[in-house]
Enzyme design. Sequence first.
Site, PDB file in Angstrom:
ATOM      1  N   LYS A 292      56.355  24.471   4.199  1.00  0.00           N
ATOM      2  CA  LYS A 292      55.980  25.825   3.801  1.00  0.00           C
ATOM      3  C   LYS A 292      55.442  26.564   5.021  1.00  0.00           C
ATOM      4  O   LYS A 292      54.334  26.309   5.487  1.00  0.00           O
ATOM      5  CB  LYS A 292      54.920  25.831   2.711  1.00  0.00           C
ATOM      6  CG  LYS A 292      54.711  27.235   2.117  1.00  0.00           C
ATOM      7  CD  LYS A 292      53.394  27.378   1.396  1.00  0.00           C
ATOM      8  CE  LYS A 292      52.274  27.810   2.301  1.00  0.00           C
ATOM      9  NZ  LYS A 292      52.454  29.196   2.882  1.00  0.00           N
ATOM     10  N   GLU A 368      44.907  20.125  11.381  1.00  0.00           N
ATOM     11  CA  GLU A 368      44.595  20.751  12.663  1.00  0.00           C
ATOM     12  C   GLU A 368      43.996  22.096  12.306  1.00  0.00           C
ATOM     13  O   GLU A 368      44.704  22.984  11.842  1.00  0.00           O
ATOM     14  CB  GLU A 368      45.858  20.877  13.520  1.00  0.00           C
ATOM     15  CG  GLU A 368      45.558  21.166  14.988  1.00  0.00           C
ATOM     16  CD  GLU A 368      45.544  22.650  15.288  1.00  0.00           C
ATOM     17  OE1 GLU A 368      44.417  23.225  15.296  1.00  0.00           O
ATOM     18  OE2 GLU A 368      46.602  23.234  15.514  1.00  0.00           O
ATOM     19  N   CYS A 402      44.181  28.729  18.037  1.00  0.00           N
ATOM     20  CA  CYS A 402      43.077  27.923  17.520  1.00  0.00           C
ATOM     21  C   CYS A 402      42.208  27.325  18.616  1.00  0.00           C
ATOM     22  O   CYS A 402      41.015  27.103  18.426  1.00  0.00           O
ATOM     23  CB  CYS A 402      43.625  26.817  16.619  1.00  0.00           C
ATOM     24  SG  CYS A 402      44.906  25.819  17.401  1.00  0.00           S
ATOM     25  N   GLU A 504      34.783  31.762  14.401  1.00  0.00           N
ATOM     26  CA  GLU A 504      36.106  31.932  15.002  1.00  0.00           C
ATOM     27  C   GLU A 504      36.618  33.342  14.711  1.00  0.00           C
ATOM     28  O   GLU A 504      36.809  33.727  13.568  1.00  0.00           O
ATOM     29  CB  GLU A 504      37.073  30.889  14.437  1.00  0.00           C
ATOM     30  CG  GLU A 504      38.431  30.891  15.101  1.00  0.00           C
ATOM     31  CD  GLU A 504      39.339  29.799  14.573  1.00  0.00           C
ATOM     32  OE1 GLU A 504      40.168  29.296  15.349  1.00  0.00           O
ATOM     33  OE2 GLU A 504      39.220  29.451  13.382  1.00  0.00           O
TER      34      GLU A 504
END
Length: 606
Positions: A292, A368, A402, A504
Amino acid sequence: RPATCQICCTTSLRHNNCQREKKGAKMSKLEESVEMIHDFLKEQGYDSSARALRSDFRRISKDTFSNGHSNGFRRKRKNFNEFDDDSDQFDSQFRRKRARADDFSIGRDKDYKKSSKSVPIQTRLFINNKFVESRSGRTFETVNPSTGKVICDVDWASKEDVDLAVKAAQKAWPKWSTSSGPYRRDLLLKLADLMEKHKERLAEVEALDNGKPYQVAFNIDLVLAIKCYRYYAGWADKLMGETMPIEGKYLCYTRREPMGIIGQITPWNFPILMQAWKLAPALAVGCCVIHKPSEKTPLTALMIAHLAREAGFPAGVLNVLTGDGPVTGEAITRHKKIDKVAFTGSTGVGRRIMKAAAESNLKRVTLELGGKSPLIVCKDADLDQAVAAGQLGLFLNSGQCCIASSRIFVQDDVYDEYVKKAVQFAKKRKLVDPLEDGHKDILAIQGPQVDKLQYDRVMKYIETGKREGARLCCGGVRGGSRGYYIAPTVFADVEDDMKIAREEIFGPVMVILRFSTLEEAIKRANDTEYGLGAGIMTRDPAKALATAHKLRAGTVYVNCYNVFDASAPFGGFKQSGQGRELGPYGLENYSEVKTVIVELGSAKFD
């Protein structure tokens, strides 16, 4: 159609005490479907998505919902030829072709006619080597982030579609899981060759759907993805076990076997590359995959599925389902016939995936996740090199990375000079149309954020940084008049407890902090819930290695940043994930170790 129910005159989806019940009338299939999904979202705790669904449903028109792809239900697929004949609809380097949405080609008129015909943009689900419409008929919109305009409608996979994909994978599993390593190797190499052949085409569509500059997609993303497939093709015929001596007259050995049917959920920031990181090792080992991609960037994933079929992968081995997280992703993570889920995305969603995996069939999970990676610049560092590393580490992919070096610690002695140089570099960065070509320095160009949601999120962090007292040195404003561009932004004099230093941001916002001693910098760098990446800039090799060993991160860069290779494992400490991708470690995510013990004592030598 009015927003209120024509029978009970209420905007509620449930129509409580509605006169339609008294008259014996039935809800339409569309109303029933929307109500069902609304209730499901509420039950699973996705209140905001449920509210957005309700809001979109209220705005329903006769043929289609209003534009806005967050909950893109459609009663009728909006094909490519149905959009207004607006010269501003697509960027100048793209052409339209009056055709069905899943057959049209978008490419350079003069330079790219050949590959435009050979690799069409697909918008349907890829199940059992066929492109099929979703069982529900629902679609969502995918948007060009450089203009904010809709590209096309893409099918939205439901739980029923996930079931069909799993059945296809189950059918393919017996032969594929026992196929020879050289056979799988050759298929992966053929896929890599086809990607190489259509590299320009893939880069164009990646730029259109994701917003990253074409030259970045062509020279970085595609290069790394193709190398990843070739790297794991080399492993496909080298999956070996071990023989170990045990007590008694026995032969004991191990063998690596494919784990089973794998669900893979990838993010929108590096669509082709993240797909490669997950598909390549899983297919090399012999697993069947249900992938997906993010609903924000679904197009190139379906194009890779098209090329995989052309390469000769058997039906059912690879299935690609487009859709959102609460419906499609949830169905994958909770499916009891899926043996493992691999996910790249936010830490919050990672927690929900672990919970769903535990509550279903205790499927294995690799994650992750997010990061708030520190880059430490010592006073003895080559300052120009340190500034270049910080720029690449933070601004690559519009800051949507990331492992971005989103906390830059600079020692007192060189702090002011570093800030000055960092601002100069940031101001030189150029906001570009993703489809433009010919830029001399591809690391100094920047595209838009992926969508309005991400744009608003980053701008909110910028406002928070200013409000909390950080010094805004440059940027912090919208770039251009259309699309989701944000000017490269640099904050200095940031404190550890500020929100922009703790959370973040996932955008082009550089955060620079001051430190006095290296021991202090290491302690502050490790003071985070994340542990994906880190960096140290110094001319002293001993200092660099000692610091690298003390930093709590999965990858530590010394005098560089954002260096990736298919053979180098990638993953995080703490809440930045579980498991490792790439390298030989990536094979462990998709294989089981079986121990075989054979009795030898009864052997007779007649």
